[in-house]
Design a protein around this motif. Structure first.
Motif, mmCIF file in Angstrom:
data_model
loop_
_atom_site.group_PDB
_atom_site.id
_atom_site.type_symbol
_atom_site.label_atom_id
_atom_site.label_comp_id
_atom_site.label_asym_id
_atom_site.label_seq_id
_atom_site.Cartn_x
_atom_site.Cartn_y
_atom_site.Cartn_z
ATOM 1 N N ALA A 138 0.839 -1.206 0.000
ATOM 2 C CA ALA A 138 0.000 0.000 0.000
ATOM 3 C C ALA A 138 0.869 1.249 0.000
ATOM 4 O O ALA A 138 0.621 2.193 -0.760
ATOM 5 N N LEU A 139 1.892 1.259 0.835
ATOM 6 C CA LEU A 139 2.799 2.409 0.897
ATOM 7 C C LEU A 139 3.504 2.609 -0.441
ATOM 8 O O LEU A 139 3.583 3.729 -0.955
ATOM 9 N N GLU A 140 3.979 1.533 -1.046
ATOM 10 C CA GLU A 140 4.648 1.621 -2.352
ATOM 11 C C GLU A 140 3.681 2.107 -3.438
ATOM 12 O O GLU A 140 4.063 2.901 -4.293
ATOM 13 N N ALA A 141 2.442 1.630 -3.413
ATOM 14 C CA ALA A 141 1.452 2.046 -4.416
ATOM 15 C C ALA A 141 1.154 3.534 -4.295
ATOM 16 O O ALA A 141 1.044 4.233 -5.312
ATOM 17 N N LEU A 142 1.035 4.038 -3.082
ATOM 18 C CA LEU A 142 0.787 5.474 -2.886
ATOM 19 C C LEU A 142 1.973 6.302 -3.365
ATOM 20 O O LEU A 142 1.801 7.327 -4.029
ATOM 21 N N LYS A 143 3.172 5.857 -3.050
ATOM 22 C CA LYS A 143 4.374 6.583 -3.500
ATOM 23 C C LYS A 143 4.455 6.585 -5.025
ATOM 24 O O LYS A 143 4.853 7.584 -5.628
ATOM 25 N N ALA A 144 4.069 5.499 -5.667
ATOM 26 C CA ALA A 144 4.072 5.433 -7.134
ATOM 27 C C ALA A 144 3.076 6.427 -7.738
ATOM 28 O O ALA A 144 3.237 6.851 -8.879
ATOM 29 N N GLN A 145 2.055 6.805 -6.963
ATOM 30 C CA GLN A 145 1.059 7.778 -7.420
ATOM 31 C C GLN A 145 1.458 9.215 -7.063
ATOM 32 O O GLN A 145 0.692 10.144 -7.295
ATOM 33 N N GLY A 146 2.643 9.398 -6.459
ATOM 34 C CA GLY A 146 3.129 10.741 -6.151
ATOM 35 C C GLY A 146 3.020 11.162 -4.704
ATOM 36 O O GLY A 146 3.395 12.285 -4.344
ATOM 37 N N TYR A 147 2.519 10.302 -3.829
ATOM 38 C CA TYR A 147 2.468 10.634 -2.404
ATOM 39 C C TYR A 147 3.863 10.561 -1.803
ATOM 40 O O TYR A 147 4.701 9.780 -2.242
ATOM 41 N N ARG A 148 4.105 11.414 -0.782
ATOM 42 C CA ARG A 148 5.424 11.516 -0.165
ATOM 43 C C ARG A 148 5.301 11.425 1.356
ATOM 44 O O ARG A 148 4.380 11.986 1.937
ATOM 45 N N GLU A 149 6.290 10.771 1.979
ATOM 46 C CA GLU A 149 6.326 10.686 3.437
ATOM 47 C C GLU A 149 7.000 11.914 4.025
ATOM 48 O O GLU A 149 7.765 12.606 3.352
ATOM 49 N N ASP A 150 6.721 12.124 5.304
ATOM 50 C CA ASP A 150 7.400 13.159 6.090
ATOM 51 C C ASP A 150 7.275 14.559 5.509
ATOM 52 O O ASP A 150 8.242 15.312 5.445
ATOM 53 N N THR A 151 6.090 14.915 5.066
ATOM 54 C CA THR A 151 5.834 16.274 4.604
ATOM 55 C C THR A 151 5.021 16.991 5.671
ATOM 56 O O THR A 151 4.561 16.382 6.634
ATOM 57 N N GLY A 152 4.813 18.249 5.506
ATOM 58 C CA GLY A 152 4.034 19.007 6.467
ATOM 59 C C GLY A 152 2.559 18.649 6.425
ATOM 60 O O GLY A 152 2.087 18.053 5.462
ATOM 61 N N PRO A 153 1.807 19.047 7.446
ATOM 62 C CA PRO A 153 0.386 18.680 7.525
ATOM 63 C C PRO A 153 -0.478 19.326 6.442
ATOM 64 O O PRO A 153 -1.592 18.884 6.207
ATOM 65 N N ASP A 154 0.021 20.340 5.764
ATOM 66 C CA ASP A 154 -0.770 21.010 4.730
ATOM 67 C C ASP A 154 -0.515 20.475 3.330
ATOM 68 O O ASP A 154 -1.146 20.909 2.384
ATOM 69 N N ASP A 155 0.403 19.520 3.189
ATOM 70 C CA ASP A 155 0.716 18.960 1.876
ATOM 71 C C ASP A 155 -0.381 17.980 1.467
ATOM 72 O O ASP A 155 -0.546 16.940 2.112
ATOM 73 N N PRO A 156 -1.150 18.269 0.406
ATOM 74 C CA PRO A 156 -2.232 17.361 0.007
ATOM 75 C C PRO A 156 -1.734 16.014 -0.513
ATOM 76 O O PRO A 156 -2.517 15.072 -0.636
ATOM 77 N N MET A 157 -0.440 15.906 -0.816
ATOM 78 C CA MET A 157 0.129 14.640 -1.287
ATOM 79 C C MET A 157 1.025 14.014 -0.214
ATOM 80 O O MET A 157 1.863 13.175 -0.503
ATOM 81 N N GLY A 158 0.836 14.419 1.019
ATOM 82 C CA GLY A 158 1.651 13.900 2.108
ATOM 83 C C GLY A 158 1.106 12.603 2.672
ATOM 84 O O GLY A 158 -0.093 12.330 2.621
ATOM 85 N N ILE A 159 2.015 11.803 3.189
ATOM 86 C CA ILE A 159 1.689 10.555 3.866
ATOM 87 C C ILE A 159 2.154 10.688 5.311
ATOM 88 O O ILE A 159 3.288 11.081 5.564
#
Length: 136
Positions: free
Chosen positions: A86-107
């Protein structure tokens, strides 16, 4: 009253086609037939017997607007077979870990309750939890 199950969850959306793509392409849900109703929307199958209903909201709909990620806010949770996949699939769609709370593509990830959790926002900033029985 004896409650036997949770049948569906309804979420407001501002742009139906954009939200349909998100739930089909990012989360991989299958769209199911929906009766003719006086308001636009789309229904999706979740697991074997649950449903997610998107309803096009008007000025009275409850939207989180510009709120950032808050894992304690209203959210729904989806259980997946593999946390890692699941984590890999989200990252493949452009989601990123360890971003700020306002990042709409943050995980945001957590293990605080004993099983792994992933939190993301949909396009209307609804909070979605994705969890697994164990980390793999």
């Amino acid at each position: 009253m004896e409650i036997t199950d949770l049948h569906h969850l309804a979420l407001p959306c501002s742009d139906l086609e954009r939200s349909r793509r998100f739930y089909r392409e990012i989360l991989g849900l299958t769209e199911i037939p929906r009766p003719a109703l006086p308001v636009a929307g789309a229904w999706f199958r979740v697991g074997v017997s649950k449903e997610l209903h998107l309803v096009v909201g008007d000025a009275q709909a409850t939207f989180r607007a510009s709120k950032g990620m808050d894992t304690n806010d209203i959210h729904f949770a989806l259980r997946v077979a593999s946390y890692r996949q699941a984590l890999e699939a989200l990252k493949a769609q452009g989601y990123r870990e360890d971003t700020g709370p306002d990042d709409p593509m943050g995980i945001r990830t957590s293990m605080r309750i004993g099983y792994p959790q992933i939190y993301i926002l949909d396009l209307d900033r609804n909070v979605i939890e994705i969890n697994a029985a164990r980390a793999d």
